[in-house]
Scaffold this motif. Structure first.
Motif, PDB file in Angstrom:
ATOM      1  N   GLN A 290       0.771  -1.307   0.136  1.00 40.22           N
ATOM      2  CA  GLN A 290      -0.080   0.029   0.140  1.00 40.22           C
ATOM      3  C   GLN A 290       0.847   1.104  -0.097  1.00 40.22           C
ATOM      4  O   GLN A 290       0.611   2.166  -0.508  1.00 40.22           O
ATOM      5  CB  GLN A 290      -1.001  -0.048   1.171  1.00 40.22           C
ATOM      6  CG  GLN A 290      -1.945   1.014   1.152  1.00 40.22           C
ATOM      7  CD  GLN A 290      -3.112   0.941   0.028  1.00 40.22           C
ATOM      8  OE1 GLN A 290      -3.342  -0.074  -0.234  1.00 40.22           O
ATOM      9  NE2 GLN A 290      -3.445   1.793  -0.167  1.00 40.22           N
ATOM     10  N   SER A 313      -2.501  14.008  -0.347  1.00 38.52           N
ATOM     11  CA  SER A 313      -2.417  12.682  -1.173  1.00 38.52           C
ATOM     12  C   SER A 313      -2.465  11.351  -0.024  1.00 38.52           C
ATOM     13  O   SER A 313      -3.059  10.535  -0.607  1.00 38.52           O
ATOM     14  CB  SER A 313      -0.676  12.873  -1.431  1.00 38.52           C
ATOM     15  OG  SER A 313      -0.194  11.360  -1.820  1.00 38.52           O
ATOM     16  N   LYS A 316      -6.079  10.377   0.292  1.00 37.69           N
ATOM     17  CA  LYS A 316      -6.567   9.556  -1.035  1.00 37.69           C
ATOM     18  C   LYS A 316      -6.135   8.276  -1.159  1.00 37.69           C
ATOM     19  O   LYS A 316      -6.819   7.355  -1.542  1.00 37.69           O
ATOM     20  CB  LYS A 316      -6.169  10.561  -2.345  1.00 37.69           C
ATOM     21  CG  LYS A 316      -6.749   9.972  -3.549  1.00 37.69           C
ATOM     22  CD  LYS A 316      -6.094  10.867  -4.890  1.00 37.69           C
ATOM     23  CE  LYS A 316      -6.987  10.205  -5.876  1.00 37.69           C
ATOM     24  NZ  LYS A 316      -6.784   8.805  -6.308  1.00 37.69           N
ATOM     25  N   ARG A 317      -5.000   8.153  -0.815  1.00 36.72           N
ATOM     26  CA  ARG A 317      -4.376   6.834  -0.824  1.00 36.72           C
ATOM     27  C   ARG A 317      -5.147   5.658   0.374  1.00 36.72           C
ATOM     28  O   ARG A 317      -5.034   4.496   0.249  1.00 36.72           O
ATOM     29  CB  ARG A 317      -2.815   6.707  -0.601  1.00 36.72           C
ATOM     30  CG  ARG A 317      -2.112   7.304  -1.950  1.00 36.72           C
ATOM     31  CD  ARG A 317      -0.772   7.502  -1.906  1.00 36.72           C
ATOM     32  NE  ARG A 317      -0.217   6.030  -1.696  1.00 36.72           N
ATOM     33  CZ  ARG A 317       1.335   6.054  -1.828  1.00 36.72           C
ATOM     34  NH1 ARG A 317       2.082   6.949  -1.799  1.00 36.72           N
ATOM     35  NH2 ARG A 317       1.812   4.864  -1.719  1.00 36.72           N
ATOM     36  N   GLU A 919      -2.831   1.483  -9.769  1.00 38.72           N
ATOM     37  CA  GLU A 919      -2.646   2.664  -9.214  1.00 38.72           C
ATOM     38  C   GLU A 919      -1.921   2.624  -7.742  1.00 38.72           C
ATOM     39  O   GLU A 919      -1.103   3.184  -7.547  1.00 38.72           O
ATOM     40  CB  GLU A 919      -4.069   3.597  -9.040  1.00 38.72           C
ATOM     41  CG  GLU A 919      -3.884   4.973  -8.523  1.00 38.72           C
ATOM     42  CD  GLU A 919      -4.992   5.669  -8.279  1.00 38.72           C
ATOM     43  OE1 GLU A 919      -5.102   6.657  -7.767  1.00 38.72           O
ATOM     44  OE2 GLU A 919      -6.306   5.166  -8.484  1.00 38.72           O
ATOM     45  N   LYS A 920      -2.367   1.509  -6.932  1.00 36.16           N
ATOM     46  CA  LYS A 920      -1.766   1.323  -5.862  1.00 36.16           C
ATOM     47  C   LYS A 920      -0.398   0.866  -6.003  1.00 36.16           C
ATOM     48  O   LYS A 920       0.627   1.307  -5.323  1.00 36.16           O
ATOM     49  CB  LYS A 920      -2.661   0.231  -4.969  1.00 36.16           C
ATOM     50  CG  LYS A 920      -2.058   0.031  -3.657  1.00 36.16           C
ATOM     51  CD  LYS A 920      -2.608  -1.243  -3.021  1.00 36.16           C
ATOM     52  CE  LYS A 920      -1.854  -2.633  -3.670  1.00 36.16           C
ATOM     53  NZ  LYS A 920      -2.370  -3.931  -3.125  1.00 36.16           N
ATOM     54  N   ASN A 923       1.814   3.654  -7.211  1.00 35.80           N
ATOM     55  CA  ASN A 923       2.168   4.646  -5.697  1.00 35.80           C
ATOM     56  C   ASN A 923       3.276   4.067  -5.107  1.00 35.80           C
ATOM     57  O   ASN A 923       4.186   4.667  -4.733  1.00 35.80           O
ATOM     58  CB  ASN A 923       1.132   4.799  -5.300  1.00 35.80           C
ATOM     59  CG  ASN A 923       0.086   5.965  -5.801  1.00 35.80           C
ATOM     60  OD1 ASN A 923       0.426   6.659  -6.623  1.00 35.80           O
ATOM     61  ND2 ASN A 923      -1.152   5.632  -5.490  1.00 35.80           N
TER      62      ASN A 923
END
Length: 1020
Positions: A290, A313, A316-317, A919-920, A923
């Protein structure tokens, strides 16, 4: 009317009732007939016998208005409809439809925020877990139980709960009482017993949910890792928050490693306490991808230049992994009304003899030269003795007798000595105490004179305790209780009080005291054993009253608790409870709670108050505490719990911010014990308590609270709107589920009698069944829901296993539909056609989705929406053989088109899940790259600073050369890192791509389609 044949109209004229009612009565009785020109005909003799029988039963009283649906409650449903709804109710899948089954089986009024949280946890099959962080009092246990129930319904039943030792029984009882889910508590004794019985791994339970404590799970971490769990739940998960630290809890690190490959749900009201790094630690338990590593998280969100702007940020995560709802949001949405807590303090002064006993015993316990406890006494034993000393002289006398007996046997005091405190085993496990009470060393010299003197001293204390016939605290209770009960009744509450004590012996004293003062037949006791005669009578009466009903679980502990609570609710006015007895019970019908003994553990105090001050409480709850005016330490404990933890007053009681600073409630107990044990004066007591309060205050600074709010709390308006929408959705889905389940019952149970005044009830083989769980429990009826071993499950299984060799003709009768108006279905009235129902199963390694595929062809060629036809299948129908040709090709084409649309829909859902994971992982990769870049920049900054310092320095030549060499080494290290950067980035990206390929493979669709049945239909 002919001599041998009768029509519906003929029967109506005979009975003097309308034709529609006759049609339904004849259909319900399954009277054989035949059709001529669209009209039914019956044999005269058969009808006559039926009329004679029904008239005797009062059929002439059934004449009603044709629109009165009460006369149509015994509507007939076909086997095809039963099969359709049996499959419909048990479809595997995702989202709200899949959650309908566990919702319908729950014996609890589910609140929208709880369903919302469960759906959040089950949203993606690719998720490795979620953090459910609702505020205290919003029912995170129910949220997790709903997720557990869903996994259980899916037959994914390797489920592990890791909870504080003190909550194991409560979890077990909640799962059974509210969701009918069986569980087993695995701890040291049961584990060893299972091993002796030949079970190699006591954690390998296939038919029960496994519940264990943090301590025992960490001890058996290797077995946990091999468990093959479908779901792991951590309650009070903030205990794991320091797992990220190198010197952090070994227990937390073991649990993270043991459960890393399993889907997890973490429950905590305080995911962020003292530092953002604690949040990072919790998230790392769930999913190691994560965020990047600790260094990258720290530089990005905690200490780096971007930390101030990084919260947006970070928020959002966290959205896909952490969900938090606040009590004020639920209250503002109008979903729960919270009453107040009203504190009341009863002051008392102990008698001179009571004060003497306390002072002398306290001095004895503070000595380090006693034989009973020695220079290194067991701290848990000493702490409990301190509590018993403040409970009652009767508890003190009994405990002294045990200590004296052990001294006479040359054995020191141990946990058995303080077994009067009936949560001693739980506290022992939580504190890691493994004291076995070994005998004194036989070879060691024992001063018999000293031993005898100590025994004589303790016997003197016991004689004094036994001589004290009355306790000032008990007298105060007797004096003040009637007045407060009167005030409760004046406010609209019931004349009831629950009195808590930490001592079983004090419980008996209170029962005797109150019985002697007018409450003799009004008292119920609740403790860990309940082996007193009164409790046994209550239990036997309860068993006889509920014999054969679902109220009896078969577990004596759970059933005893249920019997005592029911007796308190219906017959008794006083419940005297100990800590262990009161775990997991709901007393919202009681509005007066008396803490005869006040625990030092704030979490235990909150749990006590939460028995009464909870959802469903109608008036404000009065919380009574006793205050000993001669005991300064007790006064400071009360002050701490009242002012610092805010336990006794307000709408919400203890705030999660405050309770959340406690990793374990026993830690606060231990701190208070150390103060009481070591302080010799009021001044020393004040200094120590002030220091404790300052430490607690430092952990709940406004800065920390503000960061938590900005990170974890969603705007109220947005939450309130969503909760209101969810509230209406729950009601609709449960109503639909009930109606479809009852359709199956109507079709499969031709001998059942369905109540005309309530479509949710029916009688079958001497039992009344209903889908209304509170009423079922109240009336002793059967709760009709889908659980193993129940009638509902048997009917569903039968209907799903049925096969149809040929099409049937179904005549749908809209007038007989008992569920209200179906506007779109009514447009089919007078129409006819064909329909085929099949089942599409789309299986992937990550998730299985099932759909019923409805293909409809109307005779007039006008398209019929499959959803409309599904609603038509809820309408009562009679069937007969088909006498027209089947448009097989048209139905095949329609089924193929519908399957394609469903496959496209599943593919799109997979794409969305994959995008989220992509997307995870992107990141995650960026975090690692950023950390590497930061490392290079740090070295460059050090080089620049060193060169600047060197230029203006007055160092000796040798020192300058040494510094230049150091700078050169840093430059080499920087250049090496720069050279490695692209290789490292490529490696990170390759790892991410490999993970994405694996995820994509787990979503590969494998569809399978099978026909269930085909029907000719018309709508009348």
């Amino acid at each position: 009317m002919s001599e041998n044949i009768l029509t519906i109209r003929d029967v109506a004229e005979l009975l003097k009732i309308n034709e529609k009612t006759v049609y339904k009565l004849v259909a319900d009785a399954k009277i054989p007939g035949f059709k001529v020109g669209g009209s039914w005909r019956f044999d005269h003799a058969t009808i006559s016998r039926w009329i004679e029988k029904e008239t005797a039963l009062g059929i002439d009283s059934l004449e009603t208005d044709p629109n009165d649906r009460a006369t149509l409650a015994s509507a007939y449903y076909s086997p095809e409809q039963a099969t359709f709804f049996a499959h419909r109710l048990t479809l595997e899948g995702t989202g709200e439809d899949a959650l309908a089954q566990p919702l319908s089986t729950a014996r609890v009024h589910m609140n929208p925020h709880q369903v919302d949280a469960a759906l959040f946890a089950l949203a993606s099959p690719l998720s490795k877990g979620v953090l459910l962080a609702d505020e205290v009092g919003l029912g995170k246990t129910i949220e997790a139980s709903l997720v557990i129930a869903q996994r259980w319904a899916e037959r994914r039943r390797r489920i592990l709960l890791i909870v504080p030792a003190s909550l194991r029984k409560q979890w077990s009882q909640e799962l059974y009482d509210k969701f009918s889910l069986p569980s087993v508590i695995v701890e040291s004794k049961t584990y060893n017993a299972a091993r002796k019985a030949g079970l190699p791994s006591p954690f390998s339970q296939t038919d029960k949910i496994v519940i264990t404590s943090y301590e025992f799970a960490a001890l058996k971490h290797a077995e946990i890792a091999r468990g093959g769990w479908n779901l792991v739940v951590f309650d009070e998960a903030h205990r794991l928050r320091n797992v990220y630290k190198k010197d952090g809890s070994l227990r937390a690190k073991r649990l993270r490693e043991a459960t890393k490959s399993y889907f997890k749900v973490l429950l905590t009201a305080t995911p962020l306490q003292n530092s953002l790094m604690e949040l990072y630690g919790l998230v790392s338990i769930l999913d190691e991808h994560q965020f990047g590593d600790e260094a990258s998280f720290r530089s990005q969100y905690v200490t780096g230049s971007s930390a101030k702007t990084g919260l947006i940020s970070l928020r959002k995560r966290l959205e896909s992994i952490c969900k938090r709802t606040l009590r004020r949001q639920v209250q503002q949405a109008g979903l729960i009304r919270y009453t107040e807590r009203l504190p009341l303090t009863w002051q008392f002064e102990p008698s001179p003899d009571e004060l003497l006993l306390y002072t002398d015993m306290s001095g004895y316990l503070q000595r380090s030269d006693t034989i009973a406890f020695g220079s290194k006494p067991n701290p848990l034993v000493m702490m409990v003795l301190r509590k018993i000393l403040g409970s009652s002289t009767f508890a003190v006398a009994d405990t002294l007798a045990r200590i004296i007996d052990r001294l006479k046997q040359m054995r020191p005091a141990n946990l058995e000595t303080v077994s009067d405190y009936d949560v001693i085993d739980e506290d022992s496990e939580e504190l890691g105490d493994d004291d076995d009470g070994e005998e004194l060393d036989a070879d060691a010299p024992v001063d018999l004179r000293k031993l005898n003197a100590e025994i004589a001293e303790l016997e003197g204390y016991r004689t004094l305790a036994l001589a004290i016939g009355h306790n000032a605290k008990g007298i105060k209770l007797v004096e003040a209780l009637p007045r407060v009960l009167d005030e409760i009744v004046d406010k609209g509450g019931e004349r009831k009080a629950v009195i808590f004590t930490e001592s079983v012996r004090t419980q008996k004293y209170l029962a005797d005291l109150l019985s002697a003062n007018g409450y003799e037949n009004d008292i119920a006791l609740l403790n860990g054993h309940n082996n007193d005669p009164g409790s046994k009578r209550i239990y036997q009466d309860w068993l006889a009253r509920h014999k054969g009903s679902d109220a009896v679980s078969g577990s004596k502990t759970a059933d005893m608790k249920a019997a005592i609570v029911e007796a308190f609710k219906n017959d008794k006015s006083i419940l005297i409870a100990t800590e262990s007895g009161a775990e997991g019970i709901n007393l919202q019908f009681c509005s007066l709670l008396v803490n005869f003994d006040l625990p030092w553990n704030p979490q235990r105090v909150e749990q006590r108050i939460g028995r009464c001050h909870r959802y469903g409480q109608k008036i404000d709850v009065v919380v009574v505490n006793f205050l000993n005016l001669k005991n300064h330490a007790e006064q400071r404990v009360h002050q701490l719990l009242d002012q610092k933890f805010n336990l006794f007053k307000g709408v919400f009681g203890a705030s999660d911010e405050v309770l959340g600073v406690i990793e374990r409630g026993v830690d606060i107990e231990r701190r208070i014990f150390e103060i009481v044990q070591n302080a010799r004066s009021e001044t020393e007591i004040d200094v120590a308590f002030d220091q404790l309060q300052d430490e607690l205050q430092a952990q709940i600074s406004e800065q920390i609270l503000d960061a938590r709010r900005r990170l974890l709390e969603t705007v109220d308006e947005k939450v309130i709107e969503r909760l209101k929408e969810r509230d209406s959705e729950i009601g609709k889905r449960l109503s639909d589920f009930d109606r479809q389940l009852l359709c199956v019952a109507r079709a499969e149970l031709p001998d059942a009698h369905f109540h005309r005044d309530n479509e949710r009830r029916f009688d079958f083989r001497g039992e009344t069944y209903t889908t209304e769980w509170p009423l079922a429990d109240e009336k002793g009826w059967k709760f009709f829901r889908l659980l193993e071993g129940t009638l509902a499950t048997d009917l569903i299984t039968t209907a799903k296993e049925r096969s149809f060799d040929a099409p049937s003709y179904l005549h749908f009768d809209l007038a007989a539909y008992p569920g209200g108006k179906l506007a779109d279905v009514e447009r089919l009235c007078g129409k006819a056609g064909w329909a085929r129902v099949g089942k599409l199963r789309i299986e992937t390694p990550s998730v299985t989705r099932e759909y019923l595929v409805i293909s409809v062809v109307a005779d007039d060629g006008i398209a019929v929406d499959p959803e409309t036809f599904e609603r038509l299948l809820r309408v009562p129908a009679r069937n007969e053989p088909v006498d027209t040709s089947l448009p097989d090709e048209q139905l095949k084409v329609a089924a193929k088109e519908r399957c394609k649309a469903l496959l496209d829909e599943a593919e799109q859902q997979n794409v969305e899940w994959l995008d989220l994971e992509s997307e995870k992982l992107d990141n995650y990769a960026e975090d690692l790259e950023r950390a590497f870049e930061t490392e290079i920049k740090t070295i460059e900054a050090e080089i620049r600073e060193a060169k600047r310092a060197l230029r203006g320095s007055s160092l000796k030549m040798t020192e300058k050369l040494a510094e230049k060499r150091r700078i050169s080494a840093l430059e080499s290290k920087r250049d090496k890192f720069k050279g490695q950067f692209f290789d490292r980035r490529a490696t990170i990206r390759a790892d991410v791509e490999a993970m994405l390929d694996q995820i994509q493979e787990s979503l590969k669709l494998e569809p399978e389609y099978n026909d269930l049945f085909t029907i000719r239909w018309d709508v009348q």
